[in-house]
Motif scaffolding. Structure first.
Motif, short mmCIF file in Angstrom:
data_model
loop_
_atom_site.label_atom_id
_atom_site.label_comp_id
_atom_site.label_asym_id
_atom_site.label_seq_id
_atom_site.Cartn_x
_atom_site.Cartn_y
_atom_site.Cartn_z
N CYS A 120 -7.55 19.97 -18.70
CA CYS A 120 -6.16 19.21 -18.41
C CYS A 120 -5.97 18.08 -19.51
O CYS A 120 -4.71 18.23 -19.86
CB CYS A 120 -6.37 18.44 -16.90
SG CYS A 120 -4.67 17.63 -16.37
N ARG A 155 -5.43 24.62 -24.74
CA ARG A 155 -4.54 23.76 -24.14
C ARG A 155 -5.31 22.39 -23.83
O ARG A 155 -6.54 22.41 -23.66
CB ARG A 155 -3.89 24.35 -22.95
CG ARG A 155 -4.79 24.52 -21.64
CD ARG A 155 -4.40 24.08 -20.33
NE ARG A 155 -4.24 22.75 -20.06
CZ ARG A 155 -3.31 22.01 -19.52
NH1 ARG A 155 -2.36 22.75 -18.83
NH2 ARG A 155 -3.39 20.74 -19.45
N LYS A 174 -0.84 12.15 -20.98
CA LYS A 174 -0.52 12.72 -19.53
C LYS A 174 0.25 12.05 -18.80
O LYS A 174 0.42 10.82 -18.43
CB LYS A 174 -2.39 12.51 -18.85
CG LYS A 174 -3.02 13.28 -19.57
CD LYS A 174 -2.83 15.04 -19.72
CE LYS A 174 -2.91 15.58 -18.40
NZ LYS A 174 -2.38 16.99 -18.54
N HIS A 221 -2.07 24.67 -11.86
CA HIS A 221 -1.27 23.62 -11.37
C HIS A 221 -0.58 24.56 -10.03
O HIS A 221 -0.25 23.74 -9.02
CB HIS A 221 -0.29 23.23 -11.99
CG HIS A 221 -0.97 22.13 -13.08
ND1 HIS A 221 -1.58 22.77 -14.28
CD2 HIS A 221 -1.37 20.97 -13.17
CE1 HIS A 221 -2.22 21.98 -15.01
NE2 HIS A 221 -2.11 20.68 -14.39
N GLU A 248 -6.61 25.92 -16.76
CA GLU A 248 -7.53 24.69 -17.00
C GLU A 248 -9.04 25.15 -16.93
O GLU A 248 -9.54 25.73 -15.81
CB GLU A 248 -7.24 23.62 -16.22
CG GLU A 248 -5.78 23.04 -16.38
CD GLU A 248 -5.31 21.74 -15.85
OE1 GLU A 248 -4.39 20.99 -16.18
OE2 GLU A 248 -5.87 21.45 -14.60
N ASP A 270 -7.57 16.40 -12.88
CA ASP A 270 -7.67 18.14 -12.44
C ASP A 270 -8.88 18.80 -12.59
O ASP A 270 -8.85 20.08 -12.52
CB ASP A 270 -6.42 18.64 -13.24
CG ASP A 270 -5.18 18.31 -12.74
OD1 ASP A 270 -4.89 17.68 -11.70
OD2 ASP A 270 -4.06 18.93 -13.57
N GLN A 325 -9.24 21.80 -10.01
CA GLN A 325 -8.72 23.19 -10.03
C GLN A 325 -9.11 23.59 -11.44
O GLN A 325 -8.67 24.72 -12.10
CB GLN A 325 -7.15 22.91 -10.27
CG GLN A 325 -6.54 22.08 -11.13
CD GLN A 325 -5.20 21.78 -11.35
OE1 GLN A 325 -4.74 21.49 -9.85
NE2 GLN A 325 -4.55 21.68 -12.33
#
Ligand code: PEP
Ligand code: MN
Length: 350
Positions: free
Chosen positions: A103, A127, A132, A273, A299, A310, A313
């Motif tokens: 993330c 990524r 943020k 997400h 992620e 994050d 996830q």
């Protein structure tokens, strides 16, 4: 409005159409295509009298685009747009592009470990956020410019293309210097001045769906970027908020084929997400590729328990590697392939 020229119309005939459109006070955008050339009339065309254009030599047809978004629509451009993020990384064609990483960029060690892992597993893009958008002003806000430098370092080492978010105009200029693709996050999908601004930066843009945005809202936001002169927009489904609290968001798989019907722009899916729950990411990533997504944004963190954002996830690198194997088989089942990681040869399935 779109002026479709006859097959074999001469350059002089095309120029004459452009001249009349400009004389009427609009911008003309000639678009040579495989089958025929079209000239787009850009602007609020509600009052344009098309009969003058229809009468010009070489004009086959004048199409009034019925959707509120114009340049983004399939009526405007029937063929799929393919956005090239970096050499060999094309989003919108037959290849499914895997974009993976944490993330947030947290440290040199973390981003290099993530980049090596996702590249080894088969991703083509890295990524990771340097800026943020956090719900709390006290939460980790990203490393800023240092984060961009670390992403550039990771690209240099691994060859991965870099996708990273810009939150405001000054940040976007900086992001454009370092990134291969500028991400506009869900919270900024309707920040119209930012959309116009990134439309002028000349870099591909990955535009995420807002958490309460309709598909039409998403396409109208993309229209801002195209209207500013940048045709290289990748849309991203990342889930929307609903009454249901069982998952972080409701991942809207239907958006993938719906967008593909309405628009020529590529669409990728973000099941991270979209679900917010690690063990739900894999099934939804599989489903998104099966549904025809042009890419997956996922992620992955070398140590999710220690992630600054994050973590819940984020996939473990081994889970991502397993997912890539599965996605390769799913892509093959629908006649597609995965974009190979930089410097590697495509892996055959079967
Ligand atoms: C992200 O990609 O880390 C992010 C913040 O996503 P979204 O804008 O979709 O919430
Ligand atoms: Mn995130």
């Amino acid at each position: 409005m779109l002026v479709v020229m006859k097959h074999g119309a001469s350059q002089a005939e095309i120029d004459a159409v452009v001249e009349v459109i400009e004389e009427m006070g609009y911008e003309a955008r000639p678009m040579p295509g495989a089958q025929r050339t079209a000239v787009g009339l850009v602007g609020n065309d509600g009052r344009v009298d098309s009969s003058r254009i229809e009468a010009l030599a070489g004009v086959a047809q004048v199409i009034h685009v019925t959707q509120p978004y114009k340049q983004v629509s399939r009526e405007w451009r029937p063929e799929n747009t393919v956005v090239t993020i970096a050499p060999g990384v094309h989003v919108g064609g037959n290849e499914v592009v895997l974009m993976a990483g944490p993330c947030s960029v947290e440290s040199e060690e973390q981003i290099l470990a993530a980049a090596r892992a996702v590249r080894a597993a088969g991703a083509a893009c890295l990524r990771g956020g340097a800026f943020k958008p956090r719900s709390s002003p006290y939460a980790f806000q990203g490393l800023g410019k240092r984060g961009l430098e670390l992403l550039a370092l990771a690209r240099q080492e691994t060859g991965l293309a870099v996708v990273t978010e810009a939150m405001d105009e000054s940040g976007a200029e900086l992001v454009a210097e370092y990134a291969d693709c500028i991400q506009i996050g869900a919270r900024n999908m309707q920040n119209y001045s930012l959309l116009r601004f990134v439309g002028g930066l000349g870099k591909p843009v990955l535009l995420k769906r807002g958490m309460a945005a309709t598909i039409s809202d998403l396409l109208l936001s993309a229209e801002y970027i195209l209207a500013a002169g940048n045709p290289n927009v990748i849309l991203c489904e990342r889930g929307v908020r609903t009454f249901d609290t069982a998952a972080r968001n409701m991942f809207d798989l239907t958006a993938i084929p719906i967008v593909q019907g309405l628009s020529h722009l590529p669409i990728v899916a973000d099941p991270s997400h979209g679900t917010g729950i690690r063990d739900k990411v894999t099934p939804m990533a599989r489903a998104a590729v099966a549904a025809g997504a042009h890419g997956i944004l996922v992620e992955v963190h070398p140590n999710p328990e220690r992630a600054l954002s994050d973590g819940a996830q984020s996939l473990y690198p081994e889970q991502f590697a397993q997912l890539v194997q599965e996605l390769r088989a799913i892509a093959a089942a629908i006649g597609r392939t995965l974009t190979p990681a930089p410097g590697t040869v495509p892996v055959a399935v079967g």
